[in-house]
Structures are given as structure tokens and as C-alpha cells.
Motif scaffolding. Structure first.
Motif, PDB file in Angstrom:
ATOM      1  N   THR A 191      21.555  46.478  36.126  1.00 55.28           N
ATOM      2  CA  THR A 191      20.400  46.733  35.266  1.00 55.28           C
ATOM      3  C   THR A 191      20.716  46.395  33.811  1.00 55.28           C
ATOM      4  N   LEU A 192      21.899  46.791  33.357  1.00 61.48           N
ATOM      5  CA  LEU A 192      22.295  46.503  31.974  1.00 61.48           C
ATOM      6  C   LEU A 192      22.442  45.003  31.743  1.00 61.48           C
ATOM      7  N   VAL A 193      22.902  44.286  32.760  1.00 67.15           N
ATOM      8  CA  VAL A 193      22.995  42.822  32.652  1.00 67.15           C
ATOM      9  C   VAL A 193      21.595  42.214  32.601  1.00 67.15           C
ATOM     10  N   GLU A 194      20.700  42.675  33.463  1.00 70.68           N
ATOM     11  CA  GLU A 194      19.321  42.171  33.485  1.00 70.68           C
ATOM     12  C   GLU A 194      18.623  42.408  32.145  1.00 70.68           C
ATOM     13  N   GLN A 195      18.941  43.529  31.514  1.00 71.69           N
ATOM     14  CA  GLN A 195      18.318  43.859  30.230  1.00 71.69           C
ATOM     15  C   GLN A 195      18.972  43.132  29.058  1.00 71.69           C
ATOM     16  N   GLY A 196      20.035  42.386  29.345  1.00 74.18           N
ATOM     17  CA  GLY A 196      20.725  41.652  28.283  1.00 74.18           C
ATOM     18  C   GLY A 196      21.620  42.515  27.418  1.00 74.18           C
ATOM     19  N   ILE A 197      21.925  43.728  27.877  1.00 74.16           N
ATOM     20  CA  ILE A 197      22.763  44.648  27.105  1.00 74.16           C
ATOM     21  C   ILE A 197      24.242  44.358  27.350  1.00 74.16           C
ATOM     22  N   LEU A 198      24.610  44.059  28.603  1.00 75.71           N
ATOM     23  CA  LEU A 198      25.962  43.635  28.957  1.00 75.71           C
ATOM     24  C   LEU A 198      25.922  42.213  29.488  1.00 75.71           C
ATOM     25  N   ASN A 199      27.011  41.459  29.282  1.00 82.04           N
ATOM     26  CA  ASN A 199      27.078  40.159  29.952  1.00 82.04           C
ATOM     27  C   ASN A 199      27.750  40.334  31.314  1.00 82.04           C
ATOM     28  N   GLN A 200      27.693  39.314  32.133  1.00 81.03           N
ATOM     29  CA  GLN A 200      28.185  39.421  33.505  1.00 81.03           C
ATOM     30  C   GLN A 200      29.683  39.677  33.545  1.00 81.03           C
ATOM     31  N   THR A 201      30.419  39.064  32.633  1.00 81.01           N
ATOM     32  CA  THR A 201      31.879  39.256  32.594  1.00 81.01           C
ATOM     33  C   THR A 201      32.234  40.703  32.307  1.00 81.01           C
ATOM     34  N   ASP A 202      31.539  41.289  31.323  1.00 85.60           N
ATOM     35  CA  ASP A 202      31.792  42.696  30.992  1.00 85.60           C
ATOM     36  C   ASP A 202      31.441  43.598  32.171  1.00 85.60           C
ATOM     37  N   ALA A 203      30.330  43.318  32.827  1.00 85.52           N
ATOM     38  CA  ALA A 203      29.908  44.133  33.970  1.00 85.52           C
ATOM     39  C   ALA A 203      30.922  44.051  35.107  1.00 85.52           C
ATOM     40  N   GLU A 204      31.435  42.861  35.358  1.00 88.64           N
ATOM     41  CA  GLU A 204      32.437  42.698  36.419  1.00 88.64           C
ATOM     42  C   GLU A 204      33.724  43.434  36.088  1.00 88.64           C
ATOM     43  N   PHE A 205      34.102  43.425  34.803  1.00 88.70           N
ATOM     44  CA  PHE A 205      35.305  44.157  34.395  1.00 88.70           C
ATOM     45  C   PHE A 205      35.125  45.652  34.641  1.00 88.70           C
ATOM     46  N   LEU A 206      33.980  46.204  34.232  1.00 91.08           N
ATOM     47  CA  LEU A 206      33.731  47.629  34.424  1.00 91.08           C
ATOM     48  C   LEU A 206      33.602  47.987  35.895  1.00 91.08           C
ATOM     49  N   ALA A 207      33.019  47.089  36.676  1.00 85.02           N
ATOM     50  CA  ALA A 207      32.875  47.339  38.112  1.00 85.02           C
ATOM     51  C   ALA A 207      34.237  47.411  38.793  1.00 85.02           C
ATOM     52  N   ALA A 208      35.167  46.588  38.322  1.00 85.53           N
ATOM     53  CA  ALA A 208      36.506  46.568  38.918  1.00 85.53           C
ATOM     54  C   ALA A 208      37.350  47.755  38.483  1.00 85.53           C
ATOM     55  N   ALA A 209      36.960  48.406  37.380  1.00 89.75           N
ATOM     56  CA  ALA A 209      37.692  49.572  36.867  1.00 89.75           C
ATOM     57  C   ALA A 209      39.182  49.287  36.747  1.00 89.75           C
ATOM     58  N   GLN A 210      39.505  48.152  36.123  1.00 96.00           N
ATOM     59  CA  GLN A 210      40.908  47.748  36.025  1.00 96.00           C
ATOM     60  C   GLN A 210      41.685  48.657  35.077  1.00 96.00           C
ATOM     61  N   PRO A 211      42.824  49.142  35.500  1.00 97.64           N
ATOM     62  CA  PRO A 211      43.666  49.904  34.582  1.00 97.64           C
ATOM     63  C   PRO A 211      44.371  48.967  33.612  1.00 97.64           C
ATOM     64  N   LEU A 212      44.969  49.542  32.581  1.00 93.67           N
ATOM     65  CA  LEU A 212      45.784  48.743  31.668  1.00 93.67           C
ATOM     66  C   LEU A 212      47.025  48.260  32.402  1.00 93.67           C
ATOM     67  N   SER A 213      47.536  47.138  31.971  1.00 92.92           N
ATOM     68  CA  SER A 213      48.816  46.697  32.522  1.00 92.92           C
ATOM     69  C   SER A 213      49.898  47.680  32.079  1.00 92.92           C
ATOM     70  N   ASP A 214      50.938  47.823  32.887  1.00 90.22           N
ATOM     71  CA  ASP A 214      52.038  48.717  32.518  1.00 90.22           C
ATOM     72  C   ASP A 214      52.680  48.273  31.212  1.00 90.22           C
ATOM     73  N   GLU A 215      52.714  46.962  30.998  1.00 94.46           N
ATOM     74  CA  GLU A 215      53.323  46.449  29.770  1.00 94.46           C
ATOM     75  C   GLU A 215      52.535  46.906  28.548  1.00 94.46           C
ATOM     76  N   LEU A 216      51.197  46.767  28.615  1.00 89.59           N
ATOM     77  CA  LEU A 216      50.364  47.186  27.485  1.00 89.59           C
ATOM     78  C   LEU A 216      50.429  48.687  27.284  1.00 89.59           C
ATOM     79  N   ALA A 217      50.256  49.451  28.360  1.00 89.27           N
ATOM     80  CA  ALA A 217      50.288  50.916  28.247  1.00 89.27           C
ATOM     81  C   ALA A 217      51.645  51.393  27.746  1.00 89.27           C
TER      82      ALA A 217
END
Length: 422
Positions: free
Chosen positions: A17-43
Motif C-alpha cells: 500500500t505504501l508503495v502504491e501511494q508513492g510513500i516508499l519505493n519498491q527497494t525500500d519495501a523489499e528491504f523492510l519485508a526481508a527484515a534484514q539484520p545488520l551485518s556482524d561487521e557493522l554491528a
């Protein structure tokens, strides 16, 4: 069939819905959908002794109307009822024309304190007469902030308790919260003063009592928009004013009044990668700036018999620096908010604080805080007891009609439900 409300959608449906409304782009939505943790190196490079990552939910407050602009506001928080309450208050604010914000200045404050000076009055006079020298020291200490239009703006000097010489520095940190900028300039000036006057440098550091970065937000509400099935809007508005007046004379209530405000503020501060501990310290010190701890909001009647609310507190937030540029979710949240400056972000956060206060007070003086809170708490208890998605729909009505609501009850009811479903 009625279209489902946003909160009734699944996470992926909300993102779509947020992508359809133009609030998020598809890349951002896919990142949030994947719920990726930080890399151990970064953390591991962000903190000492890193052993893992601690996750909390990220939600959104929809269509907060501030200065005639609609914002989608990210909330990072674990408490069940906060996002729902903020959305409800955002809707009330929107119906009534939205929130209006103001900020007169946006500067951070640093303190340089020296002791063991022979003649404090002579030392004070030297500082007052040598501001030009100290401004040069500040510029040399942090030339990059000068290039961006910031830097030291003012120096005042005072003798404290006939023992301490204190220099108060006002520093424009531009789009950064600016702790490192302020500390660097403070330390450089401390050494310059000591070189001229002797004595001992006691400390040179920013203060989180950022009273030169105060932001206000206000809203004017038609009482009719506050009415419930059991109480008129006039009654609710009158009780909201009275509850705030009580907080002015009862520190125990003022503490909880302000905690409710910070529920929303901290959630946005965390979602945007800012320092919630600094904001908490500044807010509570501001609440006690006149010697008595006071509520951060005020509510009163206007001449037109409208309910008017106002909040005022320091919000030295940043758009760059620190973890803001490191954490990918923070970058997405900035794009979700679509803010262009730290001043704009601070205004949104102030409006959220006022909205959260409105929601809390309205609940307290009408149906009570537990009615909405416990419905969401029941869901948390059901999940903690081990209920899956299918079982949740069956278990929640049982929990909400149970004489008591706790983990033991949830576990027992779930076991009973599973036995019946065999």
C-alpha cells in the motif's frame, strides 16, 4: 465489501500500500519485508562487546498533518497501544486542521568549566574581553562546520558558587545533532583559556539541557470531535484541561503525564537514528527548568470555546551524523517521512508528542486507559503463550472475557483451545 483498514492488513499488504501511494519505493519495501539484520561487521563496529542484535517492531503513524503537510511517521517501539493511540490522535488533529509548529532557534549548548583560578573576577573579565580570540580557536577546531554555515555563535561567562568559572557556548550544528562538534569546540576553547589563565579544566562538554533548541507545537480542537458513546466532547475537553492542571500541582502525575508524551517522541527518535537518551534528559530538565517539575503540555479553552493544546520542549535532533548515516532502516525512515531538514523533523516530533498526550488524556478521562490497552496486551499475551496466527483469532475473544488477564490465563486457555480442536 468494505475495504480493510491499514492496521487490518498484513505487513506485506501494508508495504504494498505504501508503495502504491508513492510513500516508499519498491527497494525500500523489499528491504523492510526481508527484515534484514545488520551485518556482524557493522554491528560489531558500532558498539563494544557486541554479542547480537535486539529487535523491536517498526510501525507507522499515518497522515499526521503538520503545518498543512501530511507525514507518514515511523515509530520504533515495543509497547502495544502507542502506535494505535498516535494514529487516533493524528486523525483527530487532521479533522481539526492539523498541528502547527514553531522553533525560534536551533543551537546546541556546550559548557567549559575551570577551577583553581587565582582571581575568578579577573578570569571572567579576560574571557569577556577576548571573545574574538576564542571564536578563532573555535573555527580552527572545527573548520568543516564553518564551511556548512554553522559554528560558534555566542560565549557567555559566569562565576558559579564562587568556585567555578563557566563558559557557556552556543553552537550552530546545522543538520547534525552535533555532540561531537560541540565537544570538539569546547575542548579547544578550554585549553585556550587554560593556557592564558592557568587553573584546572574540570570539564568541557555539551549539555543535554538544549534550551536553545526548543520546539513548540499546537493544535485547536472542536470538542465535538472528542465525543464518545458515553461522554460529550465538552465533558472530555473539560476533564483534559483539569487533568493537565492537576499535573501542574502533583509531581507524581506530571511524571506519568510526560512519560506518555515521550512514548511517541522516543519512538520517532529511535526510528530516525537519533539519541533518545539525550532527548529524554533534555525534555525532563526543561520540565523542571523553573525549579518545579511540570507537564510539558498545556490544554485550555479558547475564547471560541475550542480546546487548545500546546507542547514545548528541546528537540536537538539531526538528519546526519552518528548512526543516522550507518543504519539502513534509518535511511528508509527518512525517506518515509520525506523531511528535508532537522528543523522540520523536530517539528514533526513535537507534534507527535502533543498527539500522544491528547490520546492518553482522552483515554484516561473517558473510558480509562485499560480498555484499549488491554485489547492489545491480550494479543501480546497470546503470542507469548505460543499461539499461532490461526489460534490467535480464537484465543483473543476468550482472553478479553476472562476475569483476569495474565500469562497463566493465556497459557491455560490456549491449552483448552488446543484440546477442543483435536
Amino acid at each position: 465489501m468494505e475495504k480493510p483498514k491499514f492496521y487490518q492488513l498484513t505487513k506485506n499488504e501494508r508495504l504494498a500500500t505504501l508503495v502504491e501511494q508513492g510513500i516508499l519505493n519498491q527497494t525500500d519495501a523489499e528491504f523492510l519485508a526481508a527484515a534484514q539484520p545488520l551485518s556482524d561487521e557493522l554491528a560489531g563496529n558500532m558498539i563494544e562487546n557486541q554479542i547480537g542484535q535486539y529487535q523491536i517492531p517498526l510501525g507507522v503513524v499515518q497522515d499526521l498533518l503538520v503545518n498543512q503537510t501530511l507525514y507518514q511517521v515511523p515509530f520504533a517501539i515495543e509497547e502495544p497501544s502507542v502506535v494505535a493511540a498516535a494514529n487516533n490522535a493524528a486523525k483527530i488533529g487532521r479533522i481539526n486542521g492539523g498541528f502547527v509548529t514553531e522553533s525560534s532557534t536551533r543551537k546546541m549548548t556546550g559548557e567549559v568549566v575551570l577551577v583553581d583560578l587565582g582571581d575568578l573576577k579577573v578570569a571572567q573579565d579576560w574571557v569577556s574581553c577576548n571573545n574574538d580570540l576564542l571564536f578563532e580557536v573555535a573555527q580552527a577546531a572545527h573548520p568543516s562546520i564553518m564551511k556548512h554555515g554553522g559554528g560558534l555563535r555566542a560565549i557567555t561567562v559566569a562565576i558559579i558558587d564562587q568556585r567555578f568559572l563557566k563558559l557557556t557556548l552556543q553552537i550552530d550544528t546545522q543538520e547534525a545533532m552535533g555532540a561531537n562538534i560541540v565537544n570538539t569546540i569546547c575542548e579547544a576553547i578550554a585549553h585556550a583559556v587554560q593556557q592564558q589563565l592557568g587553573g584546572t579544566i574540570l570539564l568541557s562538554v555539551l549539555t543535554n539541557a538544549a534550551f536553545e533548541a526548543v520546539v513548540s507545537a499546537s493544535v485547536t480542537i472542536n470538542p465535538a470531535t472528542l465525543a464518545t458513546s458515553t461522554l460529550s466532547g465538552e465533558v472530555i475537553a473539560t476533564k483534559i484541561i483539569a487533568a493537565t492542571d492537576f499535573a501542574k500541582v502533583d509531581v507524581a502525575r506530571a511524571a506519568t503525564h510526560n512519560k506518555g508524551i515521550m512514548n511517541g517522541i522516543d519512538a520517532v527518535i529511535m526510528a530516525t537514528g537519533n539519541d533518545w537518551r539525550a532527548i529524554e534528559a533534555g525534555a525532563h530538565s526543561y520540565a523542571a527548568r523553573d525549579g518545579a517539575y511540570q507537564p510539558l503540555t498545556s490544554w485550555q479553552w479558547t475564547a471560541q470555546r475550542q480546546l487548545q493544546g500546546r507542547i514545548e520542549l528541546p528537540l536537538p535532533v539531526g538528519m546526519v551524523g552518528g548512526s543516522i548515516g550507518i543504519l539502513p532502516t534509518v535511511q528508509i525512515n527518512q525517506r518515509l517521512l520525506n523531511v528535508q531538514s532537522a528543523r522540520e523533523l523536530a517539528g514533526i516530533i513535537a507534534a507527535i508528542g502533543l498527539a500522544q498526550n491528547l490520546a492518553a488524556l482522552k483515554a484516561l478521562v473517558s473510558d480509562g486507559i485499560q480498555k484499549g490497552h488491554m485489547a492489545l496486551q491480550a494479543k501480546s499475551l497470546a503470542i507469548a503463550a505460543g499461539a499461532n496466527d490461526r489460534e490467535l483469532t480464537q484465543l483473543l475473544p476468550l482472553l478479553l472475557t476472562a476475569p483476569h488477564l495474565n500469562t497463566a490465563i493465556a497459557t491455560a486457555l490456549l491449552a483448552q483451545l488446543r484440546a477442543e480442536n483435536k
